[in-house]
Scaffold this active site. Structure first.
Site, mmCIF file in Angstrom:
data_model
loop_
_atom_site.group_PDB
_atom_site.id
_atom_site.type_symbol
_atom_site.label_atom_id
_atom_site.label_comp_id
_atom_site.label_asym_id
_atom_site.label_seq_id
_atom_site.Cartn_x
_atom_site.Cartn_y
_atom_site.Cartn_z
ATOM 1 N N ARG A 1 -16.599 36.138 27.025
ATOM 2 C CA ARG A 1 -16.761 34.689 27.216
ATOM 3 C C ARG A 1 -17.832 34.310 28.236
ATOM 4 N NH1 ARG A 1 -15.100 35.481 23.252
ATOM 5 N NH2 ARG A 1 -13.021 35.186 22.420
ATOM 6 N N SER B 1 -8.183 28.058 24.695
ATOM 7 C CA SER B 1 -7.656 28.982 25.713
ATOM 8 C C SER B 1 -8.118 28.515 27.088
ATOM 9 C CB SER B 1 -8.189 30.398 25.478
ATOM 10 O OG SER B 1 -7.707 30.868 24.251
ATOM 11 N N GLU C 1 -11.138 30.098 31.673
ATOM 12 C CA GLU C 1 -12.160 30.200 30.625
ATOM 13 C C GLU C 1 -12.841 28.829 30.488
ATOM 14 O OE1 GLU C 1 -11.219 31.968 26.752
ATOM 15 O OE2 GLU C 1 -12.539 30.513 25.800
HETATM 16 C C1 LIG Z 1 -8.574 24.230 19.625
HETATM 17 C C2 LIG Z 1 -9.615 25.117 20.255
HETATM 18 C C3 LIG Z 1 -9.722 26.445 19.825
HETATM 19 C C4 LIG Z 1 -10.681 27.275 20.401
HETATM 20 N N1 LIG Z 1 -10.759 28.569 19.940
HETATM 21 C C5 LIG Z 1 -11.709 29.377 20.455
HETATM 22 C C6 LIG Z 1 -11.857 30.717 19.967
HETATM 23 O O1 LIG Z 1 -11.153 31.165 19.069
HETATM 24 N N2 LIG Z 1 -12.807 31.499 20.538
HETATM 25 C C7 LIG Z 1 -13.620 31.046 21.532
HETATM 26 O O2 LIG Z 1 -14.464 31.811 22.004
HETATM 27 N N3 LIG Z 1 -13.518 29.788 22.007
HETATM 28 C C8 LIG Z 1 -12.589 28.940 21.493
HETATM 29 N N4 LIG Z 1 -12.486 27.662 21.972
HETATM 30 C C9 LIG Z 1 -13.369 27.217 23.065
HETATM 31 C C10 LIG Z 1 -14.645 26.493 22.573
HETATM 32 O O3 LIG Z 1 -14.480 26.082 21.252
HETATM 33 C C11 LIG Z 1 -15.875 27.411 22.666
HETATM 34 O O4 LIG Z 1 -16.120 27.798 24.000
HETATM 35 C C12 LIG Z 1 -17.136 26.722 22.116
HETATM 36 O O5 LIG Z 1 -18.109 27.677 21.834
HETATM 37 C C13 LIG Z 1 -17.696 25.670 23.052
HETATM 38 O O6 LIG Z 1 -18.725 24.996 22.356
HETATM 39 P P1 LIG Z 1 -19.121 23.509 22.749
HETATM 40 O O7 LIG Z 1 -20.307 23.119 21.947
HETATM 41 O O8 LIG Z 1 -17.945 22.608 22.647
HETATM 42 O O9 LIG Z 1 -19.541 23.718 24.253
HETATM 43 P P2 LIG Z 1 -19.189 22.806 25.523
HETATM 44 O O10 LIG Z 1 -17.728 22.860 25.766
HETATM 45 O O11 LIG Z 1 -19.815 21.469 25.360
HETATM 46 O O12 LIG Z 1 -19.951 23.614 26.649
HETATM 47 C C14 LIG Z 1 -19.572 24.924 27.017
HETATM 48 C C15 LIG Z 1 -20.650 25.515 27.939
HETATM 49 O O13 LIG Z 1 -21.841 25.713 27.173
HETATM 50 C C16 LIG Z 1 -22.934 25.062 27.791
HETATM 51 N N5 LIG Z 1 -23.796 24.557 26.725
HETATM 52 C C17 LIG Z 1 -23.430 23.904 25.599
HETATM 53 N N6 LIG Z 1 -24.501 23.629 24.838
HETATM 54 C C18 LIG Z 1 -25.577 24.120 25.507
HETATM 55 C C19 LIG Z 1 -26.990 24.149 25.246
HETATM 56 N N7 LIG Z 1 -27.522 23.610 24.152
HETATM 57 N N8 LIG Z 1 -27.785 24.740 26.167
HETATM 58 C C20 LIG Z 1 -27.266 25.295 27.287
HETATM 59 N N9 LIG Z 1 -25.959 25.305 27.586
HETATM 60 C C21 LIG Z 1 -25.128 24.724 26.700
HETATM 61 C C22 LIG Z 1 -22.316 23.941 28.615
HETATM 62 O O14 LIG Z 1 -23.181 23.576 29.692
HETATM 63 C C23 LIG Z 1 -21.042 24.591 29.101
HETATM 64 O O15 LIG Z 1 -21.329 25.411 30.215
HETATM 65 C C24 LIG Z 1 -11.546 26.797 21.419
HETATM 66 C C25 LIG Z 1 -11.448 25.448 21.826
HETATM 67 C C26 LIG Z 1 -10.508 24.619 21.262
HETATM 68 C C27 LIG Z 1 -10.469 23.193 21.679
#
Ligand SMILES: Cc1cc2nc3c(=O)[nH]c(=O)nc-3n(C[C@H](O)[C@H](O)[C@H](O)COP(=O)(O)OP(=O)(O)OC[C@H]3O[C@@H](n4cnc5c(N)ncnc54)[C@H](O)[C@@H]3O)c2cc1C
Length: 240
Positions: free
Chosen positions: A113, A162, A235
């Site tokens: 992660r 998570s 996380e």
């Molecule tokens: C119901 C649920 C289930 C989930 N299941 C999983 C799973 O199975 N596995 C898993 O790994 N995660 C899971 N997650 C967590 C989440 O979905 C992941 O971490 C996802 O990849 C985050 O993507 P996001 O676009 O929402 O990022 P954000 O939450 O918006 O950002 C996360 C991080 O990425 C950075 N970031 C985002 N976009 C950029 C960019 N373009 N450039 C630079 N930095 C950037 C942000 O600054 C921040 O530090 C889950 C979440 C939920 C709500």
């Protein structure tokens, strides 16, 4: 930020600039055989579906992860034994001096992660590799993975997924087991509570504030440390 699915924001106003890449970063195309290029605002499930429609296998797991490509790279997101690092070829970034460059995957250290790319880089787009696979087979795999996920994790609720990372020792208990052992399952602070389906998923039952969620997180962290001696790390990302 991407879709914000892994971020907990404080309730008060934020002293800073939030950059959210969406529409202008949502292009997706095939570069050459089995290689996909996607803007960092493309949703994980969109790239998985796009790959399926083009008979490209290997990206099925992304159908189970909420969020964007940008977030998935930063978090090295993954599930069911696959992570974004397994399919990434390169990422195009913008640095704070305004320079755009392309970083190949083997110049990035990915771990559980996280990735070691500097925090001030903005990811613009990325390319991914897959391998030929029949659309029908990919579709079956996606349905299988989604069902598997639905059986073990809550869906259709307000959650950040998570909350804590699993501890590093592979042989020890998983974080959900540590939480289950250490705190009552009906613990609530305001509308912030623990999912009955998965104790590492914290839920907003309706109007939980940042402060409710933070109290729940802090209580769990301390209780797990007191009862099991294990220090658990977040996380999700807290912006306060
Ligand atoms: C119901 C649920 C289930 C989930 N299941 C999983 C799973 O199975 N596995 C898993 O790994 N995660 C899971 N997650 C967590 C989440 O979905 C992941 O971490 C996802 O990849 C985050 O993507 P996001 O676009 O929402 O990022 P954000 O939450 O918006 O950002 C996360 C991080 O990425 C950075 N970031 C985002 N976009 C950029 C960019 N373009 N450039 C630079 N930095 C950037 C942000 O600054 C921040 O530090 C889950 C979440 C939920 C709500």
């Amino acid at each position: 930020m991407g879709a914000g699915s892994n971020i907990l924001f404080k309730d008060e106003s934020y002293e800073g600039v939030v950059i959210k890449l969406t529409k202008n970063f949502s292009n997706i195309s095939i570069l050459n055989e089995n290689t996909i290029v996607a803007g960092s605002g493309v949703l994980d499930r969109t790239i998985s579906e796009f790959a399926m429609n083009n008979n490209i296998g290997g990206l099925e797991f992304l159908s189970c992860i909420p969020g964007t490509i940008g977030g998935a790279i930063r978090m090295n997101s993954g599930c069911f034994g696959r992570e974004i690092k397994d399919v990434l070829i390169s990422v195009q970034v913008l640095d704070k001096t305004g320079k755009v460059r392309t970083i190949p995957y083997n110049n990035i250290n990915f771990s559980y992660r996280k990735c070691d790319l500097p925090k001030d880089l903005i990811f613009l787009s990325a390319s991914f590799k897959g391998e030929y696979k029949e659309k029908k087979k990919i579709e079956e795999e996606i349905v299988y993975l989604k069902n598997k996920k639905e059986m073990s994790q809550p869906t259709q609720v307000k959650t950040g997924g998570s909350t804590f990372k699993n501890p590093e020792q592979k042989k020890g208990l998983k974080v959900w087991e540590l939480i289950k052992q250490s705190v009552p399952s009906d613990l609530t602070f305001g509308d912030a509570t623990i999912s009955p389906k998965h104790s590492n998923f914290l839920i907003n039952k309706g109007h939980a504030t940042y402060s409710d969620m933070k109290k729940l997180i802090d209580f769990i962290t301390e209780s797990v440390k007191d009862k099991t001696g294990v220090k658990i790390d977040l996380e999700i990302i807290i912006v306060d």
